[in-house]
Write a protein that holds these residues in place. Structure first.
Motif, PDB file in Angstrom:
ATOM      1  N   PHE A  99       0.865  -1.179   0.000  1.00  0.00           N
ATOM      2  CA  PHE A  99       0.000   0.000   0.000  1.00  0.00           C
ATOM      3  C   PHE A  99       0.903   1.230   0.000  1.00  0.00           C
ATOM      4  CE2 PHE A  99       0.521  -1.817   4.213  1.00  0.00           C
ATOM      5  CZ  PHE A  99       1.043  -0.768   4.948  1.00  0.00           C
ATOM      6  N   GLY A 100       0.336   2.366  -0.322  1.00  0.00           N
ATOM      7  CA  GLY A 100       1.119   3.588  -0.430  1.00  0.00           C
ATOM      8  C   GLY A 100       1.636   4.069   0.911  1.00  0.00           C
ATOM      9  N   THR A 101       2.920   4.363   0.982  1.00  0.00           N
ATOM     10  CA  THR A 101       3.526   4.830   2.222  1.00  0.00           C
ATOM     11  C   THR A 101       4.466   6.005   1.951  1.00  0.00           C
ATOM     12  OG1 THR A 101       5.418   3.322   2.051  1.00  0.00           O
ATOM     13  CG2 THR A 101       3.482   2.526   3.259  1.00  0.00           C
ATOM     14  N   ARG A 102       4.806   6.673   3.022  1.00  0.00           N
ATOM     15  CA  ARG A 102       5.853   7.698   3.019  1.00  0.00           C
ATOM     16  C   ARG A 102       6.952   7.197   3.934  1.00  0.00           C
ATOM     17  NH1 ARG A 102       6.563  12.281   6.555  1.00  0.00           N
ATOM     18  NH2 ARG A 102       7.661  14.028   5.555  1.00  0.00           N
ATOM     19  N   MET A 103       8.199   7.327   3.500  1.00  0.00           N
ATOM     20  CA  MET A 103       9.317   6.764   4.259  1.00  0.00           C
ATOM     21  C   MET A 103      10.087   7.855   4.987  1.00  0.00           C
ATOM     22  SD  MET A 103      12.592   4.502   2.921  1.00  0.00           S
ATOM     23  CE  MET A 103      11.679   2.957   2.766  1.00  0.00           C
ATOM     24  N   LEU A 104      10.397   7.573   6.246  1.00  0.00           N
ATOM     25  CA  LEU A 104      11.287   8.411   7.043  1.00  0.00           C
ATOM     26  C   LEU A 104      12.645   7.736   7.115  1.00  0.00           C
ATOM     27  CD1 LEU A 104       8.912   9.249  10.036  1.00  0.00           C
ATOM     28  CD2 LEU A 104       9.348  10.645   8.011  1.00  0.00           C
ATOM     29  N   VAL A 132      19.320   2.618   1.447  1.00  0.00           N
ATOM     30  CA  VAL A 132      17.922   2.832   1.824  1.00  0.00           C
ATOM     31  C   VAL A 132      17.234   3.754   0.823  1.00  0.00           C
ATOM     32  CG1 VAL A 132      16.363   3.760   3.575  1.00  0.00           C
ATOM     33  CG2 VAL A 132      18.333   2.389   4.265  1.00  0.00           C
ATOM     34  N   THR A 133      17.854   4.885   0.524  1.00  0.00           N
ATOM     35  CA  THR A 133      17.213   5.850  -0.375  1.00  0.00           C
ATOM     36  C   THR A 133      17.365   5.479  -1.842  1.00  0.00           C
ATOM     37  OG1 THR A 133      19.232   7.187  -0.275  1.00  0.00           O
ATOM     38  CG2 THR A 133      17.443   7.762   1.243  1.00  0.00           C
ATOM     39  N   ALA A 134      18.486   4.845  -2.206  1.00  0.00           N
ATOM     40  CA  ALA A 134      18.732   4.543  -3.618  1.00  0.00           C
ATOM     41  C   ALA A 134      18.143   3.223  -4.070  1.00  0.00           C
ATOM     42  CB  ALA A 134      20.243   4.547  -3.894  1.00  0.00           C
ATOM     43  N   ARG A 135      18.026   2.247  -3.163  1.00  0.00           N
ATOM     44  CA  ARG A 135      17.547   0.924  -3.564  1.00  0.00           C
ATOM     45  C   ARG A 135      16.208   0.560  -2.918  1.00  0.00           C
ATOM     46  NH1 ARG A 135      21.540  -2.710  -5.233  1.00  0.00           N
ATOM     47  NH2 ARG A 135      19.810  -4.200  -5.359  1.00  0.00           N
ATOM     48  N   LEU A 136      16.142   0.702  -1.588  1.00  0.00           N
ATOM     49  CA  LEU A 136      14.953   0.224  -0.883  1.00  0.00           C
ATOM     50  C   LEU A 136      13.725   1.081  -1.168  1.00  0.00           C
ATOM     51  CD1 LEU A 136      13.949  -1.917   1.148  1.00  0.00           C
ATOM     52  CD2 LEU A 136      14.387  -0.254   2.965  1.00  0.00           C
ATOM     53  N   ALA A 137      13.849   2.401  -1.055  1.00  0.00           N
ATOM     54  CA  ALA A 137      12.704   3.288  -1.271  1.00  0.00           C
ATOM     55  C   ALA A 137      12.094   3.108  -2.662  1.00  0.00           C
ATOM     56  CB  ALA A 137      13.107   4.742  -1.029  1.00  0.00           C
ATOM     57  N   PRO A 138      12.881   3.077  -3.754  1.00  0.00           N
ATOM     58  CA  PRO A 138      12.278   2.828  -5.069  1.00  0.00           C
ATOM     59  C   PRO A 138      11.634   1.448  -5.179  1.00  0.00           C
ATOM     60  CG  PRO A 138      14.451   3.809  -5.318  1.00  0.00           C
ATOM     61  CD  PRO A 138      14.304   3.442  -3.878  1.00  0.00           C
ATOM     62  N   ALA A 139      12.241   0.424  -4.565  1.00  0.00           N
ATOM     63  CA  ALA A 139      11.674  -0.918  -4.622  1.00  0.00           C
ATOM     64  C   ALA A 139      10.330  -0.980  -3.903  1.00  0.00           C
ATOM     65  CB  ALA A 139      12.650  -1.924  -4.022  1.00  0.00           C
ATOM     66  N   TRP A 140      10.194  -0.206  -2.840  1.00  0.00           N
ATOM     67  CA  TRP A 140       8.930  -0.172  -2.095  1.00  0.00           C
ATOM     68  C   TRP A 140       7.923   0.806  -2.697  1.00  0.00           C
ATOM     69  CZ3 TRP A 140       9.990  -0.400   3.910  1.00  0.00           C
ATOM     70  CH2 TRP A 140      10.544  -1.660   4.217  1.00  0.00           C
ATOM     71  N   ARG A 141       8.338   1.557  -3.698  1.00  0.00           N
ATOM     72  CA  ARG A 141       7.468   2.521  -4.380  1.00  0.00           C
ATOM     73  C   ARG A 141       6.827   3.491  -3.386  1.00  0.00           C
ATOM     74  NH1 ARG A 141       4.334  -1.402  -8.801  1.00  0.00           N
ATOM     75  NH2 ARG A 141       6.244  -2.161  -9.830  1.00  0.00           N
ATOM     76  N   VAL A 142       7.653   4.019  -2.521  1.00  0.00           N
ATOM     77  CA  VAL A 142       7.139   4.955  -1.522  1.00  0.00           C
ATOM     78  C   VAL A 142       6.714   6.253  -2.211  1.00  0.00           C
ATOM     79  CG1 VAL A 142       8.566   3.963   0.297  1.00  0.00           C
ATOM     80  CG2 VAL A 142       9.423   5.895  -1.017  1.00  0.00           C
ATOM     81  N   GLN A 143       5.804   6.963  -1.570  1.00  0.00           N
ATOM     82  CA  GLN A 143       5.249   8.194  -2.141  1.00  0.00           C
ATOM     83  C   GLN A 143       6.000   9.436  -1.680  1.00  0.00           C
ATOM     84  OE1 GLN A 143       1.208   7.724  -0.813  1.00  0.00           O
ATOM     85  NE2 GLN A 143       0.668   6.350  -2.498  1.00  0.00           N
ATOM     86  N   GLY A 144       7.124   9.239  -1.082  1.00  0.00           N
ATOM     87  CA  GLY A 144       7.946  10.352  -0.626  1.00  0.00           C
ATOM     88  C   GLY A 144       8.936   9.879   0.416  1.00  0.00           C
ATOM     89  N   VAL A 145      10.065  10.570   0.504  1.00  0.00           N
ATOM     90  CA  VAL A 145      11.101  10.247   1.490  1.00  0.00           C
ATOM     91  C   VAL A 145      11.459  11.521   2.243  1.00  0.00           C
ATOM     92  CG1 VAL A 145      13.444   9.416   1.872  1.00  0.00           C
ATOM     93  CG2 VAL A 145      12.041   8.373   0.085  1.00  0.00           C
ATOM     94  N   ALA A 146      11.467  11.436   3.556  1.00  0.00           N
ATOM     95  CA  ALA A 146      11.839  12.582   4.394  1.00  0.00           C
ATOM     96  C   ALA A 146      12.990  12.173   5.305  1.00  0.00           C
ATOM     97  CB  ALA A 146      10.646  13.053   5.224  1.00  0.00           C
ATOM     98  N   THR A 147      13.981  13.030   5.402  1.00  0.00           N
ATOM     99  CA  THR A 147      15.123  12.781   6.283  1.00  0.00           C
ATOM    100  C   THR A 147      14.885  13.460   7.627  1.00  0.00           C
ATOM    101  OG1 THR A 147      16.617  12.683   4.386  1.00  0.00           O
ATOM    102  CG2 THR A 147      17.609  13.027   6.551  1.00  0.00           C
ATOM    103  N   VAL A 148      15.061  12.704   8.703  1.00  0.00           N
ATOM    104  CA  VAL A 148      14.839  13.221  10.054  1.00  0.00           C
ATOM    105  C   VAL A 148      16.046  12.854  10.913  1.00  0.00           C
ATOM    106  CG1 VAL A 148      12.321  13.076   9.874  1.00  0.00           C
ATOM    107  CG2 VAL A 148      13.615  11.124  10.752  1.00  0.00           C
ATOM    108  N   PRO A 149      16.223  13.525  12.056  1.00  0.00           N
ATOM    109  CA  PRO A 149      17.336  13.177  12.942  1.00  0.00           C
ATOM    110  C   PRO A 149      17.178  11.773  13.527  1.00  0.00           C
ATOM    111  CG  PRO A 149      16.483  15.371  13.435  1.00  0.00           C
ATOM    112  CD  PRO A 149      15.507  14.733  12.502  1.00  0.00           C
TER     113      PRO A 149
END
Length: 286
Positions: free
Chosen positions: A175-180, A191-208
């Motif tokens: 299902f559609g998700t947003r990744m932190l 995580v950002t280059a391989r995993l996020a595209p494979a999971w088809r996330v609807q956005g990526v946000a960087t947090v502390p």
């Protein structure tokens, strides 16, 4: 005022997604007196407080929360232990903050934490699994963690799994998700280059990175991630679609099988009595 959402550390408070999302409170405070004063003010202002803490986290903080609730003699404080890694817990707190401004009663909001947590995919990219205690690790993986350059993709929730990064894939949400994403000493951009595209996330946000993440994962060489629902309308539909019950102990509404405030389980449905049919003989007949 909406129900207050509290967490045990300020680094578990994520930025609001919009202007409607209220802030989270941090409880307990450094001293017992400050904790009592702060929690009393929250209850007076908001009516109810939902305090989240890691199920395997700081026992001193959990004991303080329970002490505060006991001293205040308040049944309007829910202390909920959640079996999620630190960043996943921060995401859950953010979701509850989003829903706190909706028309859910405090009991429904508290008991929805278990439902929402089921839809959070939380894990990390680790440079070593030698001290990883929260996810089952095979002896061979422990040995490989000493190999220079070894990296492991670990999913802690909802289904624990460990793979060699770059060689195997971690199954993601359907299902559609947003990744932190929160980086400690990042071993790579997997995580950002391989995993996020494979999971088809609807956005990526960087947090502390939360302070407790290094202890939770057993290493400072990590990139922690958590993916979950972020649209408040979807979250609202998910919670509102579940049948509501009334807690037989405290009288609050709930969803699921346990009250978030008093922890009383939902009684099992009454057993149905077998229906027996009796034949009546006609009077005076043979």
């Amino acid at each position: 005022m909406p129900t207050a959402i509290a967490v045990t550390s300020s680094d578990l408070v994520l930025p609001p997604l919009d202007r409607r999302t209220p802030p989270a409170a941090v409880q307990p405070q450094p001293t017992l007196e400050q904790s009592l004063t702060g929690m009393h003010a929250l209850v007076e202002q908001h009516g109810y407080v939902i305090a989240l803490h890691p199920a395997s986290g700081d026992t001193q903080a959990v004991q303080r929360l329970r002490t505060v609730r006991s001293v205040l003699e308040s049944d309007r404080i829910a202390v909920l232990g959640v079996d999620l890694p630190p960043l996943g817990l921060a995401l859950l707190a953010q979701q509850l903050r989003q829903l706190s401004v909706c028309d859910f009663s405090p009991g429904v909001l508290a008991s929805s934490a278990r439902l929402l947590a089921h839809y959070i995919y939380a894990g990390a990219l680790l440079g070593s699994v030698a001290k990883l205690d929260h996810v089952p690790v095979l002896l061979a993986s422990h040995a490989k963690s000493w190999v220079p350059g070894a990296q492991f993709g670990v999913l802690a929730h909802p289904r624990p799994l460990l793979v060699r990064a770059g060689q195997e894939e971690l199954p993601g949400p359907e299902f559609g998700t947003r990744m932190l994403v929160a980086a400690g000493q990042p071993p790579s951009d997997w995580v950002t280059a391989r995993l996020a595209p494979a999971w088809r996330v609807q956005g990526v946000a960087t947090v502390p990175l939360p302070e407790m993440s290094g202890r939770w994962w057993g290493t400072g060489r990590l990139v922690e991630f958590a993916a979950g629902l972020h649209d408040v309308s979807v979250l609202y539909h998910l919670v509102s679609s579940v049948r509501r019950e009334v807690c037989h102990w405290c009288g609050l509404e709930l969803i699921g099988d346990r009250c978030g405030f008093c922890a009383a389980p939902l009684p099992p449905p009454p057993a149905q009595q077998p229906v027996t049919a009796a034949r009546a003989l006609p009077r005076g007949g043979t």
